[in-house]
Enzyme design. Structure first.
Site, short mmCIF file in Angstrom:
data_model
loop_
_atom_site.label_atom_id
_atom_site.label_comp_id
_atom_site.label_asym_id
_atom_site.label_seq_id
_atom_site.Cartn_x
_atom_site.Cartn_y
_atom_site.Cartn_z
N SER B 145 0.57 -1.17 0.06
CA SER B 145 -0.10 0.07 -0.04
C SER B 145 0.73 1.18 -0.05
O SER B 145 1.98 1.24 0.63
CB SER B 145 -0.89 0.08 1.22
OG SER B 145 -1.69 1.48 1.45
N TYR B 158 -1.47 1.01 10.73
CA TYR B 158 -1.86 0.38 9.34
C TYR B 158 -0.36 0.60 8.43
O TYR B 158 0.09 -0.48 8.00
CB TYR B 158 -3.03 0.73 8.75
CG TYR B 158 -3.34 0.18 7.45
CD1 TYR B 158 -3.71 -1.18 7.02
CD2 TYR B 158 -3.03 0.94 6.13
CE1 TYR B 158 -3.77 -1.55 5.83
CE2 TYR B 158 -3.20 0.58 4.91
CZ TYR B 158 -3.74 -0.74 4.64
OH TYR B 158 -3.83 -1.41 3.59
#
Lengths: 454, 252
Positions: B145, B158
């Site tokens: 990501s 995250y």
């Protein structure tokens, strides 16, 4: 110390076919003799064993991810029987090496493909054909006997009379029935190293094919090159036979069996992608057609010029750049001759032009269940793998080939489906029974065998 | 085996109900596809994913139980899939987004996120790599990501799991270089999925199908790292240059 499962193992190398498309890693094992082959077969790991010759099959036939690839280059004996016109050679002998011995002695191999850089073992395993197929059949048809290490590690001698099933399963068996150690085969006696060649142009594909049908029988060797960039499908026919020594004059007559072919150039290892593109391919095709004489009879050409045009540029496969290329070779019966034009038209429609384009008439098939040639036409085209829409076009051509009772050549294939394999080689199950008998534990395998569920 | 024109015969998805992975399988050339294994926690979403592939005329779809957090079970599950035949393409797509505030309030939630996104990926990634290595060919697609490229105040827990995953995948790709096996790292930005439902969209937001197209094209070209969408590469390169006193005040 712990050994990482990710670390490179000794002898391990990334291996691909001549088309350089789908490399896989395997351990190269150089073997010196039959005992070493037997030991390699008996000690085979889970990913199996396969003999690899000179790597001229275009797709994944001579690679096996995670497996062992046997290099038989040291099985290099050449034992010529001049009285019987036969030779016994080690499986690792290349046709190049062999011809340098045979030609000066007045003999030629029974069949040669477009390159001398194939091994005798590979020539049998792929059951290669050449320009004389319509008259003389495949390489395997001239093999009198061969010594093979089977899947149990036993050394067996196979011949077409006493062990026909095993012999013919090994001819064209893509190395999956055993490791060929040596072979004895017929030779063609010659009195000169030159070929008397007749060249003519065909103005369109129909003209080329008509000329081939009309007069191929008069020649031992015939082939046509087709211009894939030109909508007409025009082409150049070259046909000939070994020239008798008394046709030679001048310096050639003083050394009628002289044979010293050399490559003209080597393609460098790093070629940028896109060098071979529609523009350069079109220009090549135009030049190739123009340079051929409209009609010329009895030209004396060296063997290499006539038979082995692929050997003039060493490592020419690099010319396609890092993306590699695929070769699509079909064999179709005479009744489906229109598939030749359809193939050329479809490929031209996506600008997939081919430089090395070969059209040839095949003669009778031999008894080998997986042998490729069957009576009719064969067309071979080289296409860069990166051409957009290539997969769809070739898949749609596949359907027509299946419907026409044709097939693809395993030594060239790198993308056929297992379903097409089973449909177009109807004797596959029969071959598998013999293979299972010769290799009950499934020692011999290849990426091709995995891809096609052989 | 992958064929010469890049058409795979077999695919394994770890995180089998992932929308991006599902879209990727649907975007793959499917003429040679004969085996797709969706590995994930048994759930209606996993079954629904299998049904969706099957009804899209993809042959040989099956599901297998796989829990990213249960790393002790990974060896068996992955080993069995490879034992049944070569796997040409593995898509490692499991992951949880979680809520930053909740992670800050309840560190156990943060640990759970790290366990799935990072620890689980290390476990599964190494096991897949060993299997690809043993078969001598194959590709592993790792869904990283852009959040891992620079930690942001708003989702750094995250982001840190993805940063770890990304670094792991880079090293793994280098370890496998020249082995016939390879790793493709995919760094999507904001993708409209169940995971991001309810969150406010940002510029360059894309759909799973867009990511899938980028993945398939990158696989064919043999790329090692790819952003989705592509221009995020430049956005992230720019953001990495921003000094921290400024960066922490940015409304991102």
């Amino acid at each position: 110390m712990t050994t990482s499962p990710l670390a490179r193992r000794s002898g391990e190398r990334l291996v691909s076919g001549w088309g350089r498309t789908t490399p896989s890693a395997a351990t190269i094992v150089t073997v010196d003799d039959a005992d070493a082959v037997t030991a390699a077969v008996r000690g085979a790991g889970r990913r199996g064993v396969l003999a690899r010759g000179l790597g001229r099959s275009y797709g994944d036939a001579a690679q096996s991810g995670g497996g062992s690839l046997l290099d038989l280059g040291r099985l290099a004996t050449i034992d010529l029987d001049t009285a019987g016109a036969t030779v016994t050679t080690g499986a690792g002998v290349s046709l190049d090496t062999l011809l340098r011995v045979l030609v000066p002695a007045g003999f030629f191999v029974p069949v040669t493909p477009g390159t001398r850089m194939v091994s005798v073992g590979g020539a049998i395993a792929a059951d290669v054909h050449g320009k004389n197929h319509h008259r003389d059949g495949t390489f395997g048809s001239h093999v009198l006997r061969m010594t093979v290490v089977d899947g149990r590690g036993e050394v067996v001698v196979l011949d077409p009379v006493t062990t026909p099933d095993r012999f013919w399963a090994t001819v064209g068996g893509m190395g999956l029935t055993g490791v060929i150690l040596d072979a004895t085969f017929d030779l063609i006696p010659i009195s000169s190293s030159l070929i008397s060649v007749d060249t003519e142009r065909g103005t369109d594909l129909d003209d080329v094919m008509d000329r081939m049908v009309a007069r191929d029988d008069e020649y031992r060797y015939t082939v046509a090159w087709v211009d894939t960039a030109h909508p007409s499908g025009r082409g150049v026919l070259t046909r000939g036979d070994h020239a008798p020594a008394d046709w030679l004059s001048g310096s050639a007559a003083r050394d009628p069996l002289g044979f010293a072919p050399k490559p003209l150039a080597t393609v460098p290892p790093l070629v940028p992608g896109g060098l071979v593109n529609p523009l350069t391919l079109r220009a090549f095709c135009e030049a190739w057609y123009r340079k051929a004489p409209r009609h010329r009879v009895g030209e004396l050409q060296p063997l290499g010029t006539f038979f082995h045009p692929l050997d003039f540029l060493r490592d020419w496969n690099r010319g396609y750049g890092p993306g590699g290329f695929v070769q699509y070779q079909i064999a179709v019966p005479d009744g489906a001759a229109d598939l030749v034009r359809l193939t050329l038209d479809r490929l031209r429609s996506i600008r997939a032009f081919s430089a090395v384009t070969v059209l040839k008439r095949f003669g009778a098939a031999n008894p080998a269940p997986l042998s490729f040639p069957q009576p009719g036409w064969t067309l071979a085209v080289d296409v860069p793998a990166g051409v957009d829409g290539l997969a769809q076009v070739l898949d749609s051509l596949d359907e027509r080939v299946v419907a026409a009772g044709g097939r693809l050549y395993l030594a060239k294939d790198s993308r056929m489906s297992p379903e097409m394999m089973a449909a177009t080689y109807p004797r596959l199950a029969e071959w598998q029974r013999v293979r299972d008998d010769m290799d009950p534990h499934g020692v011999f395998t290849s990426d091709l065998a995995r891809r096609l569920s052989l | 085996m992958m064929d010469a024109l890049g058409e795979p015969q077999s695919v394994l998805v770890l995180g089998g109900s992932s929308e991006i992975a599902l879209a990727t399988v649907l975007a793959l050339p499917r003429a040679r596809l004969r085996r797709v294994v969706l590995a994930g926690r048994p759930s209606p979403a996993l079954d629904e994913a299998a049904t969706q592939l099957t009804s899209a005329a993809i042959a040989g779809v099956s599901t297998v139980g796989f829990d990213a957090a249960d790393t002790a079970s990974h060896g068996d599950v992955i080993g069995r899939v490879f034992d049944e035949g070569d796997v040409d393409l593995v898509i490692m797509a499991f992951g949880v987004l979680g809520d930053q505030a909740e992670a800050e309030a309840d560190p156990d939630t943060a640990v759970a996120m790290a366990t799935v996104n990072y620890t689980g990926a290390v476990s599964a990634g190494l096991r897949v790599a060993a299997c690809l290595r043993a078969q001598g060919h194959g590709a592993l697609v790792v869904l990283s990501s852009v959040a891992g490229q620079r930690a942001r105040r708003s989702n750094f827990v995250y982001g840190s799991t993805k940063a770890g995953l990304d670094a792991f995948a880079q090293g793994l790709g280098d370890a496998l270089h020249g082995s016939g096996a390879r790793v493709l790292i995919v760094r999507p930005g904001f993708v409209r999925t169940r995971m991001t439902e309810g969150l406010e969209e940002v510029p360059l937001t894309i759909d799973p199908g867009d990511v899938a197209g980028i993945i398939v094209s990158a696989l064919r070209k043999g790329r090692e790292t790819v952003y989705a969408p592509g221009p995020l590469r430049y956005v992230m390169a720019g953001l990495k240059m921003v000094p921290r006193p400024v960066f922490r005040k940015l409304p991102i």
